[in-house]
Motif scaffolding. Structure first.
Motif, PDB file in Angstrom:
ATOM      1  N   ARG A 134      46.396  37.372  45.132  1.00  0.00           N
ATOM      2  CA  ARG A 134      47.025  36.700  43.991  1.00  0.00           C
ATOM      3  C   ARG A 134      46.066  35.614  43.520  1.00  0.00           C
ATOM      4  O   ARG A 134      45.515  34.865  44.335  1.00  0.00           O
ATOM      5  N   ASP A 164      45.968  39.315  39.959  1.00  0.00           N
ATOM      6  CA  ASP A 164      46.179  38.531  38.747  1.00  0.00           C
ATOM      7  C   ASP A 164      46.922  37.254  39.110  1.00  0.00           C
ATOM      8  O   ASP A 164      47.460  37.115  40.199  1.00  0.00           O
ATOM      9  N   ARG A 213      43.191  33.096  36.822  1.00  0.00           N
ATOM     10  CA  ARG A 213      42.305  34.086  36.189  1.00  0.00           C
ATOM     11  C   ARG A 213      41.394  33.441  35.142  1.00  0.00           C
ATOM     12  O   ARG A 213      40.186  33.714  35.110  1.00  0.00           O
ATOM     13  N   LEU A 256      36.738  41.339  37.097  1.00  0.00           N
ATOM     14  CA  LEU A 256      38.147  40.988  37.288  1.00  0.00           C
ATOM     15  C   LEU A 256      38.986  42.210  36.934  1.00  0.00           C
ATOM     16  O   LEU A 256      39.221  42.501  35.763  1.00  0.00           O
ATOM     17  N   GLY A 302      42.140  42.890  37.636  1.00  0.00           N
ATOM     18  CA  GLY A 302      43.571  42.699  37.404  1.00  0.00           C
ATOM     19  C   GLY A 302      44.412  43.279  38.528  1.00  0.00           C
ATOM     20  O   GLY A 302      43.894  43.774  39.535  1.00  0.00           O
TER      21      GLY A 302
END
Length: 383
Positions: free
Chosen positions: A203, A236, A240, A258, A260
């Motif tokens: 997370r 995510d 971010r 990244l 996600g």
């Protein structure tokens, strides 16, 4: 009369994306549906993982959000009165309302568990929280934590007797990582076959401190004459934008990926060469268990239960929190010595297979739930 199902109401903050929530989904999927019936009560919001639950599992969204609601225990007691669960299983601080509701409703058995701690309470508990936790522990028929370190922390903070809080570690389905193919994932993400991929699944929050990992990666990248390096961040969250800004500022937008939040985590883990987790706090980190199941060496901060999984020099390396230079040094060792990386990864998978399998975890949950209601089930079978 034959055997009846044990009805369990799980109370937690939400079914948002996180380790505690994923483990709850695994428990519900894994326990025998002929013996257990589950319902879930989310205090603040429902959350994304609600869609992963088996058909027929009811979810109740109490909609508390970020505001205070002093009547929440009363509302939960009313829900319990309607559902008539045999067991109410509350998790973490958000489950405190559920524990107080059990006091009002009286009938259900209470199981309370601790799965980690978040900022700002990773090193201490304020007096009010200590008092309330201690009350809940004494009210509960059973209390457990997901690691020995977490048990010691909460018992030390609350004065609760350690021998009264058992430990049930998280577990992972090792078979999910056997046949996962990372080549397709690399192609999809623009990663070359000979790139060395440092990865993380987490997370994107302040507690995970992924900016430290990004800084360590930047150090390592600049130290290479011809960098064939990628940093793959899967997940995510509120951090971010900070990570995106860092990649732009450092000129690393092509190297920091990244990805996600993703459903194909085993596949993405197989696309990595090493797993790095720079958390400031951890309970029993499921992400590390999954990385080990995928035979990845781990570089992680020496926090929470991580040292129970990562033995320095045997299954990976441990570093101090917020120490990006130290993390970069350990990552460089694995970059330079691929055989060492392979050996550490193989040892990690062996550890998970032996001590942290999903089957072992499910067996412990089943024993806990059945022992909590054994008297009632006995009465039912005699009726």
């Amino acid at each position: 009369m034959g055997e009846r199902k044990v009805k369990i109401l799980h109370v937690l903050d939400s079914l948002g994306v996180g380790g505690t929530e994923r483990m709850l989904v695994e428990v519900i999927k894994g326990l025998d549906e002929k013996r257990f019936e589950h319902a879930i009560c989310c205090i603040t919001r429902l959350g994304e993982l609600a869609g992963r639950l088996p058909e027929g599992v009811k979810c109740y969204d109490m909609g508390k959000g970020a505001r205070r609601d002093f009547l929440m225990p009363v509302k939960l007691a009313q829900l319990m009165h309607r559902l008539r669960p045999d067991i109410v299983h509350t998790r973490n601080w958000a489950g405190i309302d559920g524990a107080l509701a059990c006091l009002l409703e009286r009938s259900p058995r209470l199981v309370h568990s601790e799965h980690g701690r978040d900022l700002p309470y990773i090193h201490f508990e304020p007096a009010r929280r200590k008092m309330i936790r201690r009350l809940v522990y004494h009210l509960a028929d059973a209390v457990f934590s997901v690691s020995g370190e977490l048990r010691d922390y909460y018992c030390r903070e609350t004065g609760f007797a350690p021998e009264r809080m058992r430990v049930i570690p998280n577990g992972v389905d090792v078979r999910r990582f056997n046949a996962a193919d990372g080549h397709g994932a690399r192609q999809e993400l623009g990663i070359e076959v000979d790139d060395f991929v440092i990865g993380v699944v987490a997370r994107l929050s302040a507690t995970k401190d992924l900016l430290t990992l990004a800084r360590a990666f930047a150090r390592l990248y600049r130290a290479q004459r011809e960098p064939r390096l990628k940093l793959l961040i899967v997940g995510d969250g509120e951090a971010r934008a900070e990570l995106e800004n860092f990649a732009v500022e450092q000129g690393l937008t092509c190297a920091i990926i990244l990805a996600g939040a993703r459903e194909d985590v085993p596949r993405l883990l197989r696309a990595m060469d090493v797993f790095a987790l720079p958390s400031l706090s951890e309970g029993m980190p499921g992400a590390i268990l999954e990385a080990m199941a995928a035979s990845l060496p781990v570089v992680a901060t020496k926090v929470g239960a991580t040292p129970e999984l990562v033995t320095d020099g045997e299954t990976g390396f441990l570093v101090a929190p917020r120490a990006d230079e130290e993390m970069a040094e350990r990552l460089s060792l694995l970059l330079a010595d691929r055989e060492l990386a392979r050996k550490l990864g193989a040892a990690g998978r062996q550890l998970v297979q032996r001590d942290y399998s999903l089957e072992v975890m499910l067996q412990r949950y089943e024993e806990l739930y059945l022992s909590s209601v054994s008297h009632e089930l006995q009465q039912f079978s005699l009726a």
